[in-house]
Design a protein around this motif. Structure first.
Motif, PDB file in Angstrom:
ATOM      1  N   SER A  17       0.835  -1.207   0.000  1.00 29.96           N
ATOM      2  CA  SER A  17       0.000   0.000   0.000  1.00 29.96           C
ATOM      3  C   SER A  17       0.859   1.243   0.000  1.00 29.96           C
ATOM      4  O   SER A  17       0.612   2.193  -0.717  1.00 29.96           O
ATOM      5  CB  SER A  17      -0.920  -0.022   1.225  1.00 29.96           C
ATOM      6  OG  SER A  17      -1.658   1.172   1.295  1.00 29.96           O
ATOM      7  N   SER A  18       1.932   1.229   0.844  1.00 30.31           N
ATOM      8  CA  SER A  18       2.827   2.380   0.912  1.00 30.31           C
ATOM      9  C   SER A  18       3.501   2.609  -0.417  1.00 30.31           C
ATOM     10  O   SER A  18       3.623   3.731  -0.880  1.00 30.31           O
ATOM     11  CB  SER A  18       3.857   2.150   2.022  1.00 30.31           C
ATOM     12  OG  SER A  18       4.787   3.199   2.056  1.00 30.31           O
ATOM     13  N   SER A  19       3.927   1.522  -1.059  1.00 30.17           N
ATOM     14  CA  SER A  19       4.599   1.643  -2.348  1.00 30.17           C
ATOM     15  C   SER A  19       3.651   2.182  -3.400  1.00 30.17           C
ATOM     16  O   SER A  19       4.002   3.016  -4.213  1.00 30.17           O
ATOM     17  CB  SER A  19       5.145   0.279  -2.762  1.00 30.17           C
ATOM     18  OG  SER A  19       5.712   0.356  -4.052  1.00 30.17           O
ATOM     19  N   THR A  20       2.399   1.747  -3.347  1.00 29.65           N
ATOM     20  CA  THR A  20       1.403   2.198  -4.320  1.00 29.65           C
ATOM     21  C   THR A  20       1.122   3.683  -4.170  1.00 29.65           C
ATOM     22  O   THR A  20       1.049   4.430  -5.137  1.00 29.65           O
ATOM     23  CB  THR A  20       0.093   1.403  -4.143  1.00 29.65           C
ATOM     24  OG1 THR A  20       0.380   0.025  -4.309  1.00 29.65           O
ATOM     25  CG2 THR A  20      -0.936   1.854  -5.161  1.00 29.65           C
ATOM     26  N   VAL A  21       0.987   4.143  -2.901  1.00 30.11           N
ATOM     27  CA  VAL A  21       0.742   5.562  -2.649  1.00 30.11           C
ATOM     28  C   VAL A  21       1.888   6.398  -3.168  1.00 30.11           C
ATOM     29  O   VAL A  21       1.717   7.432  -3.789  1.00 30.11           O
ATOM     30  CB  VAL A  21       0.521   5.802  -1.146  1.00 30.11           C
ATOM     31  CG1 VAL A  21       0.480   7.286  -0.847  1.00 30.11           C
ATOM     32  CG2 VAL A  21      -0.763   5.137  -0.696  1.00 30.11           C
ATOM     33  N   LEU A  23       3.930   5.781  -5.619  1.00 29.75           N
ATOM     34  CA  LEU A  23       3.878   5.828  -7.075  1.00 29.75           C
ATOM     35  C   LEU A  23       2.796   6.777  -7.550  1.00 29.75           C
ATOM     36  O   LEU A  23       2.978   7.520  -8.503  1.00 29.75           O
ATOM     37  CB  LEU A  23       3.633   4.420  -7.621  1.00 29.75           C
ATOM     38  CG  LEU A  23       4.807   3.437  -7.485  1.00 29.75           C
ATOM     39  CD1 LEU A  23       4.376   2.048  -7.928  1.00 29.75           C
ATOM     40  CD2 LEU A  23       5.996   3.920  -8.317  1.00 29.75           C
ATOM     41  N   ASP A  24       1.657   6.811  -6.874  1.00 37.74           N
ATOM     42  CA  ASP A  24       0.562   7.694  -7.280  1.00 37.74           C
ATOM     43  C   ASP A  24       0.942   9.165  -7.125  1.00 37.74           C
ATOM     44  O   ASP A  24       0.654   9.989  -7.993  1.00 37.74           O
ATOM     45  CB  ASP A  24      -0.680   7.388  -6.449  1.00 37.74           C
ATOM     46  CG  ASP A  24      -1.297   6.044  -6.810  1.00 37.74           C
ATOM     47  OD1 ASP A  24      -2.101   5.551  -6.019  1.00 37.74           O
ATOM     48  OD2 ASP A  24      -0.950   5.523  -7.897  1.00 37.74           O
ATOM     49  N   VAL A  25       1.582   9.539  -6.008  1.00 40.69           N
ATOM     50  CA  VAL A  25       1.999  10.928  -5.788  1.00 40.69           C
ATOM     51  C   VAL A  25       3.011  11.358  -6.839  1.00 40.69           C
ATOM     52  O   VAL A  25       2.943  12.451  -7.403  1.00 40.69           O
ATOM     53  CB  VAL A  25       2.582  11.095  -4.372  1.00 40.69           C
ATOM     54  CG1 VAL A  25       3.207  12.481  -4.206  1.00 40.69           C
ATOM     55  CG2 VAL A  25       1.507  10.877  -3.328  1.00 40.69           C
ATOM     56  N   ALA A  27       3.319  10.178  -9.798  1.00 38.18           N
ATOM     57  CA  ALA A  27       2.645  10.301 -11.091  1.00 38.18           C
ATOM     58  C   ALA A  27       1.872  11.604 -11.186  1.00 38.18           C
ATOM     59  O   ALA A  27       1.830  12.258 -12.236  1.00 38.18           O
ATOM     60  CB  ALA A  27       1.702   9.113 -11.289  1.00 38.18           C
ATOM     61  N   ILE A  28       1.266  11.989 -10.057  1.00 39.99           N
ATOM     62  CA  ILE A  28       0.505  13.248 -10.043  1.00 39.99           C
ATOM     63  C   ILE A  28       1.425  14.442 -10.290  1.00 39.99           C
ATOM     64  O   ILE A  28       1.132  15.325 -11.094  1.00 39.99           O
ATOM     65  CB  ILE A  28      -0.239  13.402  -8.708  1.00 39.99           C
ATOM     66  CG1 ILE A  28      -1.364  12.357  -8.613  1.00 39.99           C
ATOM     67  CG2 ILE A  28      -0.811  14.812  -8.569  1.00 39.99           C
ATOM     68  CD1 ILE A  28      -2.029  12.304  -7.261  1.00 39.99           C
ATOM     69  N   TRP A  29       2.580  14.450  -9.589  1.00 41.46           N
ATOM     70  CA  TRP A  29       3.529  15.559  -9.780  1.00 41.46           C
ATOM     71  C   TRP A  29       4.074  15.574 -11.208  1.00 41.46           C
ATOM     72  O   TRP A  29       4.264  16.645 -11.805  1.00 41.46           O
ATOM     73  CB  TRP A  29       4.687  15.445  -8.788  1.00 41.46           C
ATOM     74  CG  TRP A  29       4.351  16.018  -7.439  1.00 41.46           C
ATOM     75  CD1 TRP A  29       4.157  15.358  -6.278  1.00 41.46           C
ATOM     76  CD2 TRP A  29       4.156  17.404  -7.160  1.00 41.46           C
ATOM     77  NE1 TRP A  29       3.839  16.212  -5.263  1.00 41.46           N
ATOM     78  CE2 TRP A  29       3.835  17.508  -5.782  1.00 41.46           C
ATOM     79  CE3 TRP A  29       4.200  18.564  -7.919  1.00 41.46           C
ATOM     80  CZ2 TRP A  29       3.582  18.710  -5.161  1.00 41.46           C
ATOM     81  CZ3 TRP A  29       3.944  19.767  -7.289  1.00 41.46           C
ATOM     82  CH2 TRP A  29       3.641  19.840  -5.932  1.00 41.46           C
TER      83      TRP A  29
END
Length: 219
Positions: A17-21, A23-25, A27-29
């Motif tokens: 879950s931590s790794s996924t979060v 990656l999402d941040v 990607a957003i930046w």
């Protein structure tokens, strides 16, 4: 052993879950900092600010145009006419001086010689013309002084001088003797100085420089 497996199993989803979060941040930046997005933001800001900038530029242009128009009017309706009339007065005064000459007199002033001027028909006519020309200057000061782009403090002294000239024309037998009887040369200096400042903005001809002979200007 079973306890260890359960502990390992429970910890694994948290790590994922931590790794996924993370990656999402990232990607957003990456998306926010993409050139296309930045260009779109800048374009939007320009679109929002364009009307304000345009209005400000128009106001600045209008203000500059209004100031320029006032300066042109000041030259054409105030300073130039007064300068021309002062030159006309000088011509008349010099001719009176030539006709009514007093030997060995260092400083010749019109109001010191009203009786002699009165006795010469031509000189008296010239004196009348000089007073009339001064009245035109006074009219400009009365009606157009709002156009003055600089101070002309000597205008008050000039008004007194003209009043005395006019009084001498009406009653040549009673002419007061005072320093105020003499033409205030600083009045002409101030008019020419302010004219030169404005003329420099438009490339107009400046007033001629004063010289020692200008002392004869006093009337």
């Amino acid at each position: 052993m079973l306890d260890n497996l359960l502990a390992t199993s429970a910890a694994t989803p948290l790590a994922e879950s931590s790794s996924t979060v993370g990656l999402d941040v990232g990607a957003i930046w990456a998306l926010l900092l993409a050139p296309a997005v930045i260009a779109a933001v800048i374009s939007g800001l320009i679109t929002l600010l364009a009307p304000y900038i345009s209005r400000k530029l128009r106001r600045d242009e209008a203000t500059e145009a209004a100031a320029r128009e006032l300066n042109v009017r000041a030259l054409n309706e105030f300073y130039s006419p007064i300068r021309e009339l002062l030159n006309e007065v000088k011509v008349l005064r010099d001719e009176i001086n030539r006709r009514v000459t007093v030997a060995n007199e260092l400083a010749w002033h019109t109001l010191d010689h009203v009786p002699e001027i009165k006795n010469d028909k031509v000189s008296w006519a010239l004196f009348e013309a000089m007073v009339a020309t001064n009245e035109r200057i006074k009219q400009l000061l009365d009606e157009k002084s709002g156009l003055a782009r600089g101070a002309v403090p000597a205008s008050g002294r000039w008004r007194v001088h003209q009043s005395l000239l006019k009084g001498a024309l009406a009653n040549p037998e009673e002419v007061p003797r005072t320093d105020l009887s003499y033409f205030p040369t600083e009045f002409e200096t101030q008019i020419n100085k302010n004219f030169d400042v404005l003329a420099g903005q438009f490339g107009a001809h400046s007033a001629p420089k004063a010289n020692n002979n200008d002392k004869k200007r006093e009337t």
